[in-house]
Design a protein around this motif. Sequence first.
Motif, PDB file in Angstrom:
ATOM      1  N   ALA A  65      59.092  34.153  17.525  1.00 55.50           N
ATOM      2  CA  ALA A  65      59.479  34.282  16.117  1.00 55.50           C
ATOM      3  C   ALA A  65      58.270  34.689  15.271  1.00 55.50           C
ATOM      4  N   GLN A  66      57.111  34.069  15.530  1.00 53.72           N
ATOM      5  CA  GLN A  66      55.887  34.415  14.801  1.00 53.72           C
ATOM      6  C   GLN A  66      55.493  35.871  15.039  1.00 53.72           C
ATOM      7  N   VAL A  67      55.566  36.307  16.293  1.00 56.36           N
ATOM      8  CA  VAL A  67      55.218  37.690  16.633  1.00 56.36           C
ATOM      9  C   VAL A  67      56.150  38.658  15.899  1.00 56.36           C
ATOM     10  N   LEU A  68      57.430  38.334  15.833  1.00 62.50           N
ATOM     11  CA  LEU A  68      58.390  39.199  15.124  1.00 62.50           C
ATOM     12  C   LEU A  68      58.052  39.275  13.643  1.00 62.50           C
ATOM     13  N   LEU A  69      57.754  38.122  13.051  1.00 58.19           N
ATOM     14  CA  LEU A  69      57.464  38.081  11.614  1.00 58.19           C
ATOM     15  C   LEU A  69      56.160  38.797  11.268  1.00 58.19           C
ATOM     16  N   GLU A  70      55.241  38.881  12.233  1.00 62.30           N
ATOM     17  CA  GLU A  70      53.959  39.546  11.983  1.00 62.30           C
ATOM     18  C   GLU A  70      54.014  41.056  12.205  1.00 62.30           C
ATOM     19  N   LEU A  71      55.136  41.561  12.719  1.00 64.48           N
ATOM     20  CA  LEU A  71      55.241  43.014  12.926  1.00 64.48           C
ATOM     21  C   LEU A  71      55.153  43.732  11.587  1.00 64.48           C
ATOM     22  N   ASN A  72      54.327  44.761  11.546  1.00 62.74           N
ATOM     23  CA  ASN A  72      54.110  45.534  10.331  1.00 62.74           C
ATOM     24  C   ASN A  72      54.857  46.858  10.456  1.00 62.74           C
ATOM     25  N   PHE A  73      55.710  47.134   9.482  1.00 64.30           N
ATOM     26  CA  PHE A  73      56.495  48.364   9.524  1.00 64.30           C
ATOM     27  C   PHE A  73      56.044  49.380   8.475  1.00 64.30           C
ATOM     28  N   ASP A  74      54.738  49.343   8.123  1.00 59.81           N
ATOM     29  CA  ASP A  74      54.224  50.354   7.194  1.00 59.81           C
ATOM     30  C   ASP A  74      54.356  51.742   7.803  1.00 59.81           C
ATOM     31  N   GLY A  82      61.870  40.740  23.060  1.00 62.09           N
ATOM     32  CA  GLY A  82      62.249  39.870  24.158  1.00 62.09           C
ATOM     33  C   GLY A  82      63.716  39.524  24.004  1.00 62.09           C
ATOM     34  N   GLY A  83      64.362  39.162  25.093  1.00 63.99           N
ATOM     35  CA  GLY A  83      65.790  38.861  25.038  1.00 63.99           C
ATOM     36  C   GLY A  83      66.156  37.733  24.100  1.00 63.99           C
ATOM     37  N   SER A  84      65.189  36.858  23.807  1.00 67.17           N
ATOM     38  CA  SER A  84      65.479  35.698  22.961  1.00 67.17           C
ATOM     39  C   SER A  84      65.108  35.911  21.491  1.00 67.17           C
ATOM     40  N   ALA A  85      64.738  37.107  21.101  1.00 64.97           N
ATOM     41  CA  ALA A  85      64.370  37.388  19.703  1.00 64.97           C
ATOM     42  C   ALA A  85      65.472  36.967  18.731  1.00 64.97           C
ATOM     43  N   VAL A  86      66.725  37.096  19.174  1.00 62.25           N
ATOM     44  CA  VAL A  86      67.861  36.815  18.286  1.00 62.25           C
ATOM     45  C   VAL A  86      68.015  35.344  17.929  1.00 62.25           C
ATOM     46  N   TYR A  87      67.219  34.460  18.540  1.00 58.14           N
ATOM     47  CA  TYR A  87      67.251  33.046  18.169  1.00 58.14           C
ATOM     48  C   TYR A  87      66.437  32.780  16.901  1.00 58.14           C
ATOM     49  N   SER A  88      65.760  33.784  16.389  1.00 59.50           N
ATOM     50  CA  SER A  88      64.965  33.622  15.170  1.00 59.50           C
ATOM     51  C   SER A  88      65.634  34.385  14.025  1.00 59.50           C
ATOM     52  N   PRO A  89      66.432  33.687  13.201  1.00 55.86           N
ATOM     53  CA  PRO A  89      67.082  34.380  12.082  1.00 55.86           C
ATOM     54  C   PRO A  89      66.075  35.070  11.157  1.00 55.86           C
ATOM     55  N   MET A  92      64.716  38.188  12.896  1.00 56.38           N
ATOM     56  CA  MET A  92      65.700  39.271  12.942  1.00 56.38           C
ATOM     57  C   MET A  92      65.911  39.881  11.553  1.00 56.38           C
ATOM     58  N   GLU A  93      65.902  39.047  10.512  1.00 56.13           N
ATOM     59  CA  GLU A  93      66.030  39.578   9.149  1.00 56.13           C
ATOM     60  C   GLU A  93      64.856  40.492   8.825  1.00 56.13           C
ATOM     61  N   HIS A  94      63.664  40.106   9.268  1.00 57.01           N
ATOM     62  CA  HIS A  94      62.469  40.934   9.068  1.00 57.01           C
ATOM     63  C   HIS A  94      62.650  42.284   9.764  1.00 57.01           C
ATOM     64  N   LEU A  95      63.155  42.261  10.991  1.00 54.43           N
ATOM     65  CA  LEU A  95      63.377  43.508  11.734  1.00 54.43           C
ATOM     66  C   LEU A  95      64.462  44.349  11.070  1.00 54.43           C
ATOM     67  N   GLN A  96      65.549  43.717  10.664  1.00 51.95           N
ATOM     68  CA  GLN A  96      66.665  44.441  10.057  1.00 51.95           C
ATOM     69  C   GLN A  96      66.272  45.112   8.741  1.00 51.95           C
ATOM     70  N   ALA A  97      65.326  44.523   8.024  1.00 49.95           N
ATOM     71  CA  ALA A  97      64.937  45.048   6.709  1.00 49.95           C
ATOM     72  C   ALA A  97      64.355  46.457   6.794  1.00 49.95           C
ATOM     73  N   SER A  98      63.714  46.783   7.915  1.00 48.31           N
ATOM     74  CA  SER A  98      63.047  48.090   7.985  1.00 48.31           C
ATOM     75  C   SER A  98      63.411  48.894   9.228  1.00 48.31           C
ATOM     76  N   ARG A 143      75.319  40.958  18.930  1.00 46.25           N
ATOM     77  CA  ARG A 143      76.325  41.709  18.155  1.00 46.25           C
ATOM     78  C   ARG A 143      76.219  41.398  16.662  1.00 46.25           C
ATOM     79  N   ARG A 144      75.818  40.179  16.326  1.00 42.69           N
ATOM     80  CA  ARG A 144      75.687  39.811  14.913  1.00 42.69           C
ATOM     81  C   ARG A 144      74.587  40.632  14.240  1.00 42.69           C
ATOM     82  N   TYR A 145      73.468  40.840  14.933  1.00 37.82           N
ATOM     83  CA  TYR A 145      72.314  41.495  14.317  1.00 37.82           C
ATOM     84  C   TYR A 145      72.276  43.015  14.499  1.00 37.82           C
TER      85      TYR A 145
END
Length: 177
Positions: A65-74, A82-89, A92-98, A143-145
């Motif tokens: 979850a920390q690694v996902l939140l630290e991803l920079n999409f500049d 990872g297959g379990s990324a979807v356990y971090s709402p 996933m919201e951070h990824l979906q935003a950009s 499917r949700r994300y």
Amino acid sequence: MHSEKQSVVLIGMPGVGKSTLGVLLAKELGLEFVDTDLSIQTREGKTLQEIMDERGYLELRAVEAQVLLELNFDSAKVVATGGSAVYSPQGMEHLQASSHVVYLSLSLSALRERIHNYEQRGIARAPGQSFESLMEERVQLYRRYADTEIDCEQKTPQQCLQAILTALAKLGLPLKG
């Protein structure tokens, strides 16, 4: 940062081909490629399985979850999660935003043919949880994300890549070339 989504995030079960297709997609689109499993291992200095063995699957999910939140999409990129990324709402919201989130799906039997080291692979799951049970739990989250789902059943990596590119064009990703 651009307001339109220019990055692509691949989600799905372990063994579906996120890393393989992520590299192919990044090459095709001329984008940077990030594999979050590798990012976790680099950050922690351990394999995913070692993290789970030492600290448990919930701790592995927390690091993910920390690694996902630290991803920079500049800048636009292709991310294989990872297959379990979807356990971090929040992740996933951070990824979906950009990013356009693409769920790569495959049948249980096809995944079983690809994964021969379930117990040692570093798959974040409850102790003793079966692969079937894990897949059942995760498919709903994928499917949700997801913005789109690509069925990879009976397809070569190149055929999956073409299906992803077609779906991204429909989602409005500005494709190069």
